[in-house]
Write a protein that holds these residues in place. Structure first.
Motif, PDB file in Angstrom:
ATOM      1  N   ALA A 382       0.827  -1.211   0.000  1.00  0.00           N
ATOM      2  CA  ALA A 382       0.000   0.000   0.000  1.00  0.00           C
ATOM      3  C   ALA A 382       0.860   1.259   0.000  1.00  0.00           C
ATOM      4  O   ALA A 382       0.541   2.242  -0.679  1.00  0.00           O
ATOM      5  CB  ALA A 382      -0.928  -0.010   1.213  1.00  0.00           C
ATOM      6  N   VAL A 383       1.964   1.232   0.741  1.00  0.00           N
ATOM      7  CA  VAL A 383       2.843   2.399   0.787  1.00  0.00           C
ATOM      8  C   VAL A 383       3.510   2.637  -0.566  1.00  0.00           C
ATOM      9  O   VAL A 383       3.658   3.781  -1.016  1.00  0.00           O
ATOM     10  CB  VAL A 383       3.899   2.219   1.896  1.00  0.00           C
ATOM     11  N   LEU A 384       3.886   1.562  -1.247  1.00  0.00           N
ATOM     12  CA  LEU A 384       4.604   1.710  -2.513  1.00  0.00           C
ATOM     13  C   LEU A 384       3.670   2.034  -3.673  1.00  0.00           C
ATOM     14  O   LEU A 384       4.013   2.849  -4.545  1.00  0.00           O
ATOM     15  CB  LEU A 384       5.385   0.434  -2.820  1.00  0.00           C
ATOM     16  N   LEU A 385       2.516   1.389  -3.725  1.00  0.00           N
ATOM     17  CA  LEU A 385       1.628   1.533  -4.874  1.00  0.00           C
ATOM     18  C   LEU A 385       0.527   2.553  -4.653  1.00  0.00           C
ATOM     19  O   LEU A 385      -0.129   2.968  -5.621  1.00  0.00           O
ATOM     20  CB  LEU A 385       1.000   0.174  -5.211  1.00  0.00           C
ATOM     21  N   GLY A 386       0.278   2.941  -3.416  1.00  0.00           N
ATOM     22  CA  GLY A 386      -0.789   3.902  -3.156  1.00  0.00           C
ATOM     23  C   GLY A 386      -0.614   5.229  -3.864  1.00  0.00           C
ATOM     24  O   GLY A 386      -1.589   5.773  -4.422  1.00  0.00           O
ATOM     25  N   PRO A 387       0.588   5.826  -3.920  1.00  0.00           N
ATOM     26  CA  PRO A 387       0.743   7.126  -4.589  1.00  0.00           C
ATOM     27  C   PRO A 387       0.445   7.122  -6.079  1.00  0.00           C
ATOM     28  O   PRO A 387       0.410   8.193  -6.690  1.00  0.00           O
ATOM     29  CB  PRO A 387       2.216   7.468  -4.326  1.00  0.00           C
ATOM     30  N   VAL A 388       0.221   5.964  -6.694  1.00  0.00           N
ATOM     31  CA  VAL A 388      -0.130   5.940  -8.115  1.00  0.00           C
ATOM     32  C   VAL A 388      -1.420   6.715  -8.364  1.00  0.00           C
ATOM     33  O   VAL A 388      -1.624   7.293  -9.442  1.00  0.00           O
ATOM     34  CB  VAL A 388      -0.246   4.468  -8.589  1.00  0.00           C
ATOM     35  N   ASP A 393      -4.523  13.431 -10.521  1.00  0.00           N
ATOM     36  CA  ASP A 393      -4.750  14.804 -10.043  1.00  0.00           C
ATOM     37  C   ASP A 393      -3.426  15.374  -9.533  1.00  0.00           C
ATOM     38  O   ASP A 393      -3.200  15.510  -8.333  1.00  0.00           O
ATOM     39  CB  ASP A 393      -5.812  14.807  -8.939  1.00  0.00           C
ATOM     40  N   VAL A 394      -2.552  15.703 -10.472  1.00  0.00           N
ATOM     41  CA  VAL A 394      -1.222  16.184 -10.129  1.00  0.00           C
ATOM     42  C   VAL A 394      -1.317  17.596  -9.546  1.00  0.00           C
ATOM     43  O   VAL A 394      -2.093  18.440 -10.030  1.00  0.00           O
ATOM     44  CB  VAL A 394      -0.318  16.173 -11.370  1.00  0.00           C
ATOM     45  N   TRP A 395      -0.549  17.834  -8.488  1.00  0.00           N
ATOM     46  CA  TRP A 395      -0.446  19.132  -7.829  1.00  0.00           C
ATOM     47  C   TRP A 395      -1.801  19.606  -7.303  1.00  0.00           C
ATOM     48  O   TRP A 395      -2.156  20.780  -7.391  1.00  0.00           O
ATOM     49  CB  TRP A 395       0.150  20.186  -8.765  1.00  0.00           C
ATOM     50  N   ALA A 396      -2.566  18.658  -6.745  1.00  0.00           N
ATOM     51  CA  ALA A 396      -3.868  19.029  -6.182  1.00  0.00           C
ATOM     52  C   ALA A 396      -3.734  19.667  -4.812  1.00  0.00           C
ATOM     53  O   ALA A 396      -4.694  20.236  -4.302  1.00  0.00           O
ATOM     54  CB  ALA A 396      -4.762  17.795  -6.086  1.00  0.00           C
ATOM     55  N   GLY A 397      -2.586  19.550  -4.204  1.00  0.00           N
ATOM     56  CA  GLY A 397      -2.392  20.119  -2.875  1.00  0.00           C
ATOM     57  C   GLY A 397      -1.814  19.098  -1.917  1.00  0.00           C
ATOM     58  O   GLY A 397      -2.058  17.896  -2.053  1.00  0.00           O
ATOM     59  N   SER A 398      -1.045  19.587  -0.953  1.00  0.00           N
ATOM     60  CA  SER A 398      -0.387  18.683  -0.018  1.00  0.00           C
ATOM     61  C   SER A 398      -1.416  18.059   0.915  1.00  0.00           C
ATOM     62  O   SER A 398      -2.216  18.770   1.526  1.00  0.00           O
ATOM     63  CB  SER A 398       0.658  19.448   0.809  1.00  0.00           C
ATOM     64  N   PRO A 399      -1.396  16.722   1.041  1.00  0.00           N
ATOM     65  CA  PRO A 399      -2.312  16.077   1.999  1.00  0.00           C
ATOM     66  C   PRO A 399      -1.839  16.309   3.437  1.00  0.00           C
ATOM     67  O   PRO A 399      -0.736  16.792   3.680  1.00  0.00           O
ATOM     68  CB  PRO A 399      -2.237  14.603   1.615  1.00  0.00           C
ATOM     69  N   GLU A 400      -2.690  15.912   4.378  1.00  0.00           N
ATOM     70  CA  GLU A 400      -2.361  16.129   5.779  1.00  0.00           C
ATOM     71  C   GLU A 400      -1.258  15.194   6.268  1.00  0.00           C
ATOM     72  O   GLU A 400      -0.371  15.615   7.006  1.00  0.00           O
ATOM     73  CB  GLU A 400      -3.614  15.954   6.633  1.00  0.00           C
ATOM     74  N   GLY A 401      -1.336  13.941   5.914  1.00  0.00           N
ATOM     75  CA  GLY A 401      -0.368  12.979   6.408  1.00  0.00           C
ATOM     76  C   GLY A 401      -0.027  11.934   5.365  1.00  0.00           C
ATOM     77  O   GLY A 401      -0.540  11.944   4.234  1.00  0.00           O
ATOM     78  N   PHE A 402       0.843  11.030   5.777  1.00  0.00           N
ATOM     79  CA  PHE A 402       1.317   9.982   4.881  1.00  0.00           C
ATOM     80  C   PHE A 402       0.157   9.085   4.433  1.00  0.00           C
ATOM     81  O   PHE A 402       0.039   8.723   3.270  1.00  0.00           O
ATOM     82  CB  PHE A 402       2.394   9.167   5.599  1.00  0.00           C
ATOM     83  N   ARG A 403      -0.723   8.731   5.352  1.00  0.00           N
ATOM     84  CA  ARG A 403      -1.817   7.834   5.003  1.00  0.00           C
ATOM     85  C   ARG A 403      -2.755   8.475   3.989  1.00  0.00           C
ATOM     86  O   ARG A 403      -3.273   7.809   3.090  1.00  0.00           O
ATOM     87  CB  ARG A 403      -2.597   7.435   6.251  1.00  0.00           C
TER      88      ARG A 403
END
Length: 871
Positions: A382-388, A393-403
């Motif tokens: 999940a950590v490796l493939l989740g950011p796909v 939606d590139v550059w949509a904004g920084s999320p709050e946390g890693f999850r």
């Protein structure tokens, strides 16, 4: 004077003599077979000691049998009577068994109690006594059949006793007692009549049920049932080790395996579901007892059983020891208790346990560790493939946390121990890699340990130098020596595997820890980038040090660094600033690694990765400038231009070609982005042609880059003309064609061996091909006529001066131009012809070509040779 007959007459004479010899040989063989049959003794009559299996002719090759001549085929003998005898005996025993069952179930009620008892007692005693008489007469097969019948009769006796004498007795309890009594009876019977093969295995089968059915009949809890199963398995193990006969031991081994597995499953279930540490103690005692029984069997068993016993014992110990603390901690942390218990099994190398059993225990330890690692895989994936998911939606904004960036719905609280499991495993593998010689010295006594034979002596082949002694005296395998007896993994390979595993697991532990702790987004991005930097440093340092005999560590570090770079890059796509920072850092890291790494594949991979990072950065620049995709396409050509200059600087360095190919892929991406807008596409194609021409300056790139540059320039011209809706492209192409042909002519005068494609191909294609494309859409007749005349002249010049480019280009354009002119008439004729005529003509053509295939093939080869001789 001796007369020599002609060859034909001599051959006929030899054939006649050979035929006579064959006929005489057949007569002699027939007579010999008759004599053998006459000398064979007659079949004996029935008498004490008579054995029907002695029927038949004497076996060939036995002492005293006459020698058989070469080529003799013995007469066909009847099939061995033993198979027929076994069939008859089996059928007879089966019929008697069916009759006994039918009597007991159907006719039993019509007789009184005395008659019933008398009949059953008489038949059972007769069935039990008959095999003893038959064995004395040598009728073993008949005795076995009657013994099987006696077994069934004793079972029917037990059923009859329960139905008549004790109908109110509990069925399970009575079955347990009956099974125990029958098992004891058949054990004594089998030991008394030692030649029978059936009674003892049957007794073993019956012995599986007394304790189990007794526990069920008494309403005992599951733990007591487990103890009953384990006691039965211990009894089976004793029979398997010291029982009489192969069938008895095999049956006991199978029964013991089933019972032991059932007992351990009961203990494991109770241990896992225990409400607290004290509740897990009783199941743990059952598991530990099972482990002790398995080790006791492994101590005396052969190699395969010893290792299997060691595996079972090790797993049982882990379940027992780890189950107690696991019941006291939250569910997410229980795996850590079992992992530590599994790691503690490695202390078996310092015990006096036999080698095969100790190896089984170590396999169990490895299985526990592997199972714990498998439990951490979902979170790591999940950590490796989740950011796909951020690609949409590139550059949509920084999320709050890693999850949030990962976007996974996994229950992270249940994966709390996963990073610790990975870290502990990585630490152990790293320690093994660091202190490998000491570890090898600790394990050496286990490797050199001799297995006791059946009488306690060393096993055959155990004397002399141990297998781990290498090619030089005193050099064990862990010191680099070669194995003497059979090939095993070398110490360097094992050490390299340990180091590679430590690198992978350590990286995974840090990644998973960020997700479990839900680190802030900026910390997660920076942490992944730092991990990539550490892995690159490890790969470069190990690859350049040359201290390790195995390349597993640097190669693994390189692969993991690439995977980490992809993950970090995807994770950074949520924020514009993070994207620039991460890809800039990754590009600099891979570029620095390519400079520090030695020559080889690693250096090429580093350089290619840096090139890809630079290409992505130029794409980000276009997006930041708010350029449309086709407007940003020329910007992407910056990196391909740098790769061309880089290749010119490196020349024949092995790194140059991969870098230039990567830059070419970037240029291909730029062309794809510019496709929607024709003017930009023409510009991008022209710029790509300039880059290809720049690469063609180098002699080693000229054969490919030169043709590519010419094709790109011509294609750019066509696209530009089409974008400008030019109806007379010759006004733009002829000014290019004429000087190009003049340059080609001067080149040919200076170098007559130069190819006509290099000298005249680009110039001719620049005019002929665009004109042909316009002629196909031109309704007038002037352009096709002029193009056809020009193509005809070019073709004739090519044939006259034997120039391949002129002949092929002119001929192709002339043929296509003529086809365009004839197309309307061909359509009219095709519409007027019957529907069956085109297929018929095609079939006729194929028949003609097939009939003259060899001639057509020779013509094609001559044409190919003629074209090949042209310049």
């Amino acid at each position: 004077m001796e007369h020599v007959p002609p060859p034909a007459e001599e051959l006929a004479r030899l054939d006649r003599e050979l035929a006579e010899l064959d006929a005489r040989r057949a007569q002699l063989l027939t007579r010999r077979a008759w004599l053998l049959a006459a000398l064979r003794p007659p079949a004996p009559t029935a008498a004490p000691g008579w054995n029907p299996s002695a029927w038949g002719a004497p076996a060939a090759g036995r002492p005293g049998a006459p020698a058989q001549p070469w080529g003799y085929v013995p007469p066909k003998q009847p099939s061995a009577p033993r198979s027929a005898q076994n069939v008859l005996l089996t059928l007879g025993g089966l019929l008697l068994t069916i009759a006994a069952i039918a009597f007991t179930l159907v006719s039993w009620g019509s007789m009184g109690i005395g008659g019933r008892s008398a009949v059953l007692a008489l038949v059972t005693v007769a069935a039990l006594a008959a095999p003893a008489v038959l064995l004395r007469r040598g009728l073993t097969a008949t005795a076995e059949a009657l013994a099987a019948l006696a077994l069934v009769l004793t079972l029917l006796d037990a059923y009859a006793v329960h139905a008549v004498a004790a109908p109110d007795t509990d069925g399970l309890g009575f079955t347990a007692v009956a099974a125990g009594v029958l098992a004891a009876l058949w054990t004594a019977y089998g030991l008394t009549l030692g030649k029978l093969h059936l009674p003892l295995p049957a007794a073993v089968v019956l012995a599986q049920w007394p304790l189990l059915f007794g526990a069920w009949a008494a309403g005992a809890p599951a733990l007591v049932v487990g103890w009953a199963l384990l006691a039965t398995a211990v009894l089976d193990g004793a029979i398997a080790l010291w029982g009489k006969g192969t069938g008895t031991r095999v049956t006991a081994c199978l029964g013991g395996s089933v019972m032991a597995f059932s007992a351990l499953m009961v203990g494991l279930t109770l241990s896992v579901t225990a409400s607290g540490p004290f509740g897990a103690l009783a199941p743990g005692a059952l598991l530990l007892t099972g482990a002790a029984a398995a080790l006791a069997g492994a101590w005396r068993g052969p190699k395969g059983f010893a290792r299997a016993g060691g595996v079972v014992a090790g797993l049982a110990v882990v379940a027992a020891v780890g189950g107690v603390p696991a019941a006291a901690v939250p569910e997410g942390w229980r795996v850590l208790a079992y992992l530590l218990a599994g790691l503690a099994l490695t202390a078996v190398v310092r015990t006096r346990l036999p080698r095969n059993a100790a190896i089984g225990v170590l396999v169990a330890s490895a299985a526990v560790v592997a199972g714990a690692l498998v439990g951490a895989l979902p979170g790591l994936a999940a950590v490796l493939l989740g950011p796909v998911t951020l690609l949409s939606d590139v550059w949509a904004g920084s999320p709050e946390g890693f999850r949030s960036a990962v976007g996974s719905t996994l229950p992270w609280s249940e994966l709390a121990a996963a990073p610790v499991v990975l870290a502990v495993s990585a630490g152990l593998l790293g320690s093994a890699y660091r202190w490998w010689p000491s570890l090898a010295r600790i394990a050496a006594p286990l490797i050199a340990r001799e297995e006791p034979g059946p009488t306690g002596a060393a096993a055959p082949g155990a004397s002399g130098a141990p297998w781990y002694a290498g090619g030089r005296a005193g050099a064990p395998w862990y010191a680099g020596g070669a194995p003497a007896a059979r090939r095993r993994p070398s110490g360097a390979a094992l050490r390299g595997a340990a180091g590679a595993g430590a690198a992978v697991l350590g990286w995974g532990a840090l990644l998973l820890a960020g997700a479990v702790l839900d680190a802030p987004y900026a910390v997660a991005v920076a942490g992944e980038t730092v991990l990539v930097a550490g892995l690159l440093a490890l790969a470069v340092r190990r690859a350049g040090s040359g201290r390790d005999a195995s390349a597993a560590v640097p190669v693994t570090a390189l692969v993991v660094a690439l995977a980490g770079a992809v993950s970090a890059g995807l994770l950074s796509l949520a924020s514009e600033g993070a994207s620039y920072a991460v890809f800039g850092a990754l590009t600099a890291l891979f570029a620095g690694a390519s400079v520090r790494a030695g020559a080889g594949v690693e250096r090429a991979v580093f350089a290619v990765a840096a090139t890809v990072g630079g290409t992505v950065l130029t794409g980000f620049a276009g997006r930041s400038l708010e350029l449309a995709p086709h407007e940003a396409a020329p910007l992407l050509l910056l990196v391909p231009a740098l790769t061309v200059l880089f290749g010119a600087r490196l020349r024949r360095n092995p790194v140059a070609l991969p870098v230039e190919l990567t830059g070419a892929l970037g240029a291909l991406v730029a062309v794809g982005l510019a496709v929607p807008d024709a003017p930009f596409l023409a510009l991008v194609l022209a710029l790509c042609g300039v880059l290809a021409a720049g690469a063609a300056v180098r002699p080693e790139r000229r054969p490919v880059a030169g043709y590519l540059a010419a094709a790109l320039f011509v294609l750019a011209t066509w696209v530009r003309l089409a974008a400008s809706e030019v109806s007379f492209p010759e006004a733009y192409t002829l000014p290019v064609t004429v000087p190009a042909l003049v340059v080609g002519f001067l080149r040919r005068r200076k170098d007559p061996e130069a190819s006509s494609w290099t000298a005249y191909g680009p110039g001719l294609a620049a005019t002929l091909l665009p004109s042909l494309a316009v002629a196909w859409t031109d309704p007038d007749w002037q352009r096709p006529l002029l193009l056809g005349v020009a193509a005809l002249v070019v073709t004739l010049l090519g044939a006259r001066h034997r120039l391949q480019a002129l002949l092929l280009l002119g001929g192709a354009v002339l043929a296509l131009d003529g086809l365009h002119e004839l197309a309307p008439y061909v359509v009219q004729v095709a519409g007027a012809l019957p529907r069956w005529l085109p297929p018929a003509l095609a079939g006729l053509l194929l028949l003609v070509v097939g009939a003259t295939y060899e001639q057509r093939l020779r013509d094609a080869r001559r044409l190919k040779d003629a074209l090949g001789r042209m310049r």
